[in-house]
Design an enzyme around this catalytic site. Structure first.
Site, PDB file in Angstrom:
ATOM      1  CG  HIS A 119      -0.338   0.240   2.514  1.00 51.20           C
ATOM      2  ND1 HIS A 119       0.006  -0.785   3.367  1.00 51.20           N
ATOM      3  CD2 HIS A 119       0.006   1.382   3.154  1.00 51.20           C
ATOM      4  CE1 HIS A 119       0.533  -0.284   4.471  1.00 51.20           C
ATOM      5  NE2 HIS A 119       0.544   1.031   4.362  1.00 51.20           N
ATOM      6  CG  ASP A 124       0.061  -4.164   2.731  1.00 50.24           C
ATOM      7  OD1 ASP A 124       0.305  -3.643   1.630  1.00 50.24           O
ATOM      8  OD2 ASP A 124      -0.137  -3.504   3.763  1.00 50.24           O
ATOM      9  CB  SER A 172       3.250   1.856   6.162  1.00 49.80           C
ATOM     10  OG  SER A 172       2.098   2.105   6.927  1.00 49.80           O
TER      11      SER A 172
END
Length: 437
Positions: free
Chosen positions: A171, A201, A280
């Site tokens: 993402h 992911d 992230s």
């Protein structure tokens, strides 16, 4: 020697009272001359003892009973005392070897505890392995029609090997026209996408950076982690440079959904280390500085750290990265169906996965699974409801995905379905997931 010269000047420039003997008074003190009458010659002045000897030698009378004799004697004695004091101080400075510039400076060294030193060392050793990723999107000016790139997001990542492969979350790079990777020394390189796995992911990028600038992060294991174990997260939250947060493992074997496909990710690590937007794709490390997970999500209505963060375990990431580097994709088996949301099935009062669609060219369609449809009168006819796969109970979509993750492409599985009021077992040969564009 500078100290001895200063002291000698001080004593020689200070007028000491002289004691003289006379017939009228046994002891009398002669006052020093007023200040304007004194003469100071700093550039060519003779040493005190030489001056005293000169004064005594030029007196008219050297009789022991004369005032001039005693005056010269006391001058000689005072000069001798000053000389001895200067020699003693100079000798003490020479023996102790004190630096004049730091003789009067007292410094207190910074003292850190053992755990603090370990944390500082961990951050310094692993920071060169953490990178900053900028997601660029192509935009067109409405007036000039010129195409230019603007940052539409950012995140973190880490160097996986010396070949220039960088690992991050999918993402973080989703929807990017171009990607840039900034290393720890602030050097920036254009990155190419090697491959990605939307379901877990995970994405792998490649940069053409010199080998001496690539510092692969040490890879650990996540199978033996314990709740309460200390962990460290390094990343670039809110676009800030390398930031370290600490915490503990607050939970294991959690399950979250992929932000791209909604497919569940199992065995996720839960931690209370602060994870914010921008973290992230960054590494989660144990106390030895080894990678144990990728920071991927937070649980927070406001989007900021709430003390509940999630990391994909390194044991899951390792297998995915190996496949992406070798083949550019992850080969994962599928049944080839679309199923109804879990809430809808619960309202029907049944337990299992309701098949909404089973394309004829897919594994389930080829095996004969029935989809949900409407009859000629518009009435809804429920399709097959999957209740188990290879004897493992299926109550919702997460159970089905979890079972399929343990299977291989080309493997034949037995799918038990509820068709109407009857239970049937149907063999299905699993096929690979189609390539994502």
């Amino acid at each position: 020697m500078a100290a001895s010269s200063l002291i000698s000047t001080f004593f020689s420039a200070t007028p000491f009272p002289t004691v003289s003997l006379s017939r009228r008074s046994r002891f009398s003190v002669s006052k020093p001359l007023p200040l304007p009458l004194r003469k100071y010659h700093y550039a060519t002045r003779l040493p005190p003892i030489v001056s005293a000897l000169r004064d005594s030698s030029t007196s008219d009378s050297l009789s022991p009973y004369s005032d001039d004799y005693h005056s010269g004697f006391h001058k000689l004695f005072d000069s001798f005392l000053v000389l001895c004091t200067s020699v003693a101080l100079s000798f003490s400075l020479f023996v102790t070897d004190v630096d004049p510039a730091s003789a009067f400076v007292v410094t207190t060294p910074r003292k850190l505890q053992t755990d603090e030193l370990a944390t500082v060392r961990l951050f310094q050793e692993n920071t060169p392995s953490v990178v900053y990723i900028t997601n660029l999107a192509a935009k067109q000016d409405a007036f000039t029609l010129d195409v230019f790139e603007v940052p539409q997001g950012s995140g973190s990542g880490f160097v996986w090997d010396k070949q220039g492969n960088v690992v991050t979350n999918y993402h973080v790079i989703r929807g990017a026209s171009d990607l840039r990777v900034t290393l720890g020394d602030q050097s920036t390189y254009d990155a190419k996408v090697v491959g990605f796995d939307q379901d877990k992911d995970v994405a792998v990028l490649h940069i053409d950076a010199p080998i001496d600038k690539l510092r692969p992060i040490p890879i650990g294991i996540s199978a033996d982690l314990l709740v309460g174990q200390k962990v460290f997260a390094i990343g670039n939250p809110f676009g800030l440079d390398h930031t370290l947060t600490t915490g503990v493992i607050s939970g294991l074997r959690r399950e979250i959904s992929s932000a791209a496909t909604g497919r569940p990710i199992q065995d996720v690590i839960q931690t209370d280390a602060a994870i914010n937007p921008g973290n992230s794709g960054g590494p989660l490390l144990d106390s030895s500085g080894n990678l144990i997970g990728i920071n991927t999500a937070i649980y927070s209505p406001s989007g900021a750290s709430s003390g509940v963060g999630f990391s994909i375990p390194v044991d899951t990431v390792g297998g995915i990265v190996d496949q992406l580097v070798k083949f550019g994709k992850v080969t994962r088996p599928i049944l080839g169906i679309k199923f109804a949301p879990d809430q809808s099935v619960e309202q029907l009062g049944v337990s299992g996965v309701l098949v909404l669609d089973a394309p004829a060219n897919g594994p389930a369609g080829k095996a004969g699974l029935l989809p949900t449809k409407r009859d000629a009168y518009g009435r809804l006819i429920l399709g097959d409801i999957i209740t188990s796969v290879n004897g493992k109970k299926v109550t919702n979509g997460s159970d089905l995905y979890r079972i399929l993750d343990q299977c291989k492409v080309g493997e034949k599985v037995t799918v038990e379905v509820l068709r109407g009021d009857q239970k049937e077992k149907i063999p299905v040969i699993l096929e690979p997931k189609p390539d994502e564009s």
